[in-house]
Design a protein around this motif. Structure first.
Motif, short mmCIF file in Angstrom:
data_model
loop_
_atom_site.label_atom_id
_atom_site.label_comp_id
_atom_site.label_asym_id
_atom_site.label_seq_id
_atom_site.Cartn_x
_atom_site.Cartn_y
_atom_site.Cartn_z
N GLN A 265 -0.07 9.33 -10.20
CA GLN A 265 0.71 8.20 -9.65
C GLN A 265 2.21 8.47 -9.76
O GLN A 265 2.96 8.21 -8.81
CB GLN A 265 0.35 6.91 -10.40
CG GLN A 265 -1.05 6.42 -10.09
CD GLN A 265 -1.49 5.30 -11.02
OE1 GLN A 265 -1.14 5.25 -12.20
NE2 GLN A 265 -2.29 4.39 -10.49
N ARG B 93 5.53 11.43 -0.22
CA ARG B 93 4.38 10.54 0.04
C ARG B 93 3.63 10.84 1.33
O ARG B 93 3.16 9.95 2.01
CB ARG B 93 4.83 9.08 0.02
CG ARG B 93 5.49 8.73 -1.30
CD ARG B 93 5.98 7.31 -1.33
NE ARG B 93 6.71 7.09 -2.56
CZ ARG B 93 6.69 5.97 -3.24
NH1 ARG B 93 5.99 4.96 -2.84
NH2 ARG B 93 7.38 5.85 -4.35
N LYS B 94 3.48 12.11 1.63
CA LYS B 94 2.77 12.49 2.85
C LYS B 94 1.40 13.07 2.58
O LYS B 94 0.63 13.30 3.49
CB LYS B 94 3.60 13.50 3.63
CG LYS B 94 4.89 12.89 4.16
CD LYS B 94 5.58 13.81 5.13
CE LYS B 94 6.71 13.07 5.80
NZ LYS B 94 7.94 13.75 5.87
N TRP C 225 -4.21 10.82 -6.26
CA TRP C 225 -3.69 9.48 -5.91
C TRP C 225 -2.91 9.59 -4.61
O TRP C 225 -2.10 10.50 -4.43
CB TRP C 225 -2.78 8.97 -7.02
CG TRP C 225 -2.05 7.70 -6.69
CD1 TRP C 225 -0.83 7.59 -6.08
CD2 TRP C 225 -2.48 6.37 -6.94
NE1 TRP C 225 -0.48 6.27 -5.95
CE2 TRP C 225 -1.49 5.49 -6.47
CE3 TRP C 225 -3.62 5.83 -7.53
CZ2 TRP C 225 -1.58 4.12 -6.56
CZ3 TRP C 225 -3.72 4.46 -7.62
CH2 TRP C 225 -2.71 3.61 -7.15
N GLN C 226 -3.18 8.67 -3.70
CA GLN C 226 -2.39 8.58 -2.47
C GLN C 226 -2.50 7.16 -1.94
O GLN C 226 -3.60 6.67 -1.70
CB GLN C 226 -2.89 9.57 -1.42
CG GLN C 226 -2.06 9.56 -0.15
CD GLN C 226 -2.52 10.61 0.87
OE1 GLN C 226 -3.56 11.22 0.73
NE2 GLN C 226 -1.72 10.79 1.90
N ASP C 227 -1.36 6.53 -1.76
CA ASP C 227 -1.30 5.20 -1.14
C ASP C 227 -2.29 4.20 -1.75
O ASP C 227 -2.98 3.48 -1.02
CB ASP C 227 -1.55 5.31 0.37
CG ASP C 227 -0.50 6.16 1.07
OD1 ASP C 227 0.67 6.11 0.65
OD2 ASP C 227 -0.86 6.89 2.02
N GLY C 228 -2.38 4.16 -3.06
CA GLY C 228 -3.24 3.19 -3.72
C GLY C 228 -4.70 3.61 -3.83
O GLY C 228 -5.52 2.90 -4.42
N TYR C 229 -5.05 4.76 -3.29
CA TYR C 229 -6.43 5.24 -3.36
C TYR C 229 -6.49 6.35 -4.40
O TYR C 229 -5.64 7.25 -4.41
CB TYR C 229 -6.87 5.76 -1.98
CG TYR C 229 -8.30 6.24 -1.96
CD1 TYR C 229 -9.37 5.35 -2.06
CD2 TYR C 229 -8.60 7.59 -1.85
CE1 TYR C 229 -10.68 5.79 -2.05
CE2 TYR C 229 -9.91 8.05 -1.84
CZ TYR C 229 -10.94 7.14 -1.94
OH TYR C 229 -12.24 7.57 -1.95
N VAL D 80 -10.09 9.73 2.41
CA VAL D 80 -8.80 9.14 2.82
C VAL D 80 -8.69 9.17 4.34
O VAL D 80 -8.27 8.19 4.95
CB VAL D 80 -7.61 9.89 2.15
CG1 VAL D 80 -6.30 9.55 2.84
CG2 VAL D 80 -7.52 9.53 0.67
N ARG E 293 -8.41 5.88 7.47
CA ARG E 293 -7.19 5.73 8.28
C ARG E 293 -7.52 5.24 9.66
O ARG E 293 -8.54 5.48 10.22
CB ARG E 293 -6.45 7.05 8.35
CG ARG E 293 -5.79 7.32 7.01
CD ARG E 293 -4.80 8.45 7.11
NE ARG E 293 -3.99 8.44 5.92
CZ ARG E 293 -3.46 9.51 5.38
NH1 ARG E 293 -3.62 10.68 5.95
NH2 ARG E 293 -2.73 9.43 4.30
#
Length: 194
Positions: free
Chosen positions: A55, A63-64, A111-115, A190, A194
């Protein structure tokens, strides 16, 4: 496996291991407090640290893509052995491991975008009986200073290991099979959301 992630770790060993399985990565800083919470099990502790590192790394990135965090601890007699504070502490931990079997717990989290998704790998490692001279000489080598429980299986301490049951790379700091599977599953899931 042509995946690209952020690696939230300063460990050169984790960089080498990720490269070994063909994962490209950009390093991102992830400074967190590493203190067990009251009543927290060793497994919950190491999983929490790996996730918090992921995180923190993601927060420090562009953040990509997903951020990977990992943590390794060693347990024996319900005690958590982390990096030695000083020579005395390092030598005391090696005396505790001498002639006995301990557990190495390595947690890996993405971790990515809350997942998030994580995995915990537990490996049993047995040490031969160490003499005071062997312990002292090993500390003087400088190798134990920044290692969990004050030893590195991939270094000089390899000669102390009588048996290993589980993931060798997990003891080094990143279980390769489990990490590869985790990244593959994570990216697939993920992309589906999307």
């Amino acid at each position: 496996m042509a995946f690209s992630i952020y690696l939230a770790s300063s460990s050169p060993r984790r960089r080498e291991l990720l490269s070994q399985i063909g994962v490209s990565f950009d390093l991102v800083p992830a400074v967190i407090e590493e203190v067990p919470q009251a009543g927290e099990s060793a497994q919950d502790y190491v999983l929490r640290l790996a996730l918090q590192k992921a995180q923190a790394g993601f927060a420090n990135s562009k953040r990509k893509k997903p951020a990977l965090g990992a943590d390794t601890i060693i347990t024996i007699e319900q005690k958590i052995l982390e990096k030695p504070r000083d020579k005395h502490h390092g030598e005391e931990m090696l005396k505790l491991l001498s002639g006995r079997t301990h557990h190495v717990l390595t947690a890996v989290a993405l971790w990515q975008d809350g997942y998030s998704k994580s995995v915990l790998v537990k490996t049993e490692v047995s040490f031969k009986k160490l003499s005071d001279r062997e312990i002292s000489d090993y500390w003087q080598s400088g190798e134990p200073i920044d290692k969990a429980a004050g030893y590195a299986i991939q270094g000089i301490a390899g000669k102390f290991i009588t048996n290993i049951s589980g993931s060798y790379s997990g003891v080094v700091g990143l279980p390769l099979f489990e990490t590869a599977e985790l990244i593959k599953t994570f990216i697939k899931e993920v992309n589906q959301h999307r």
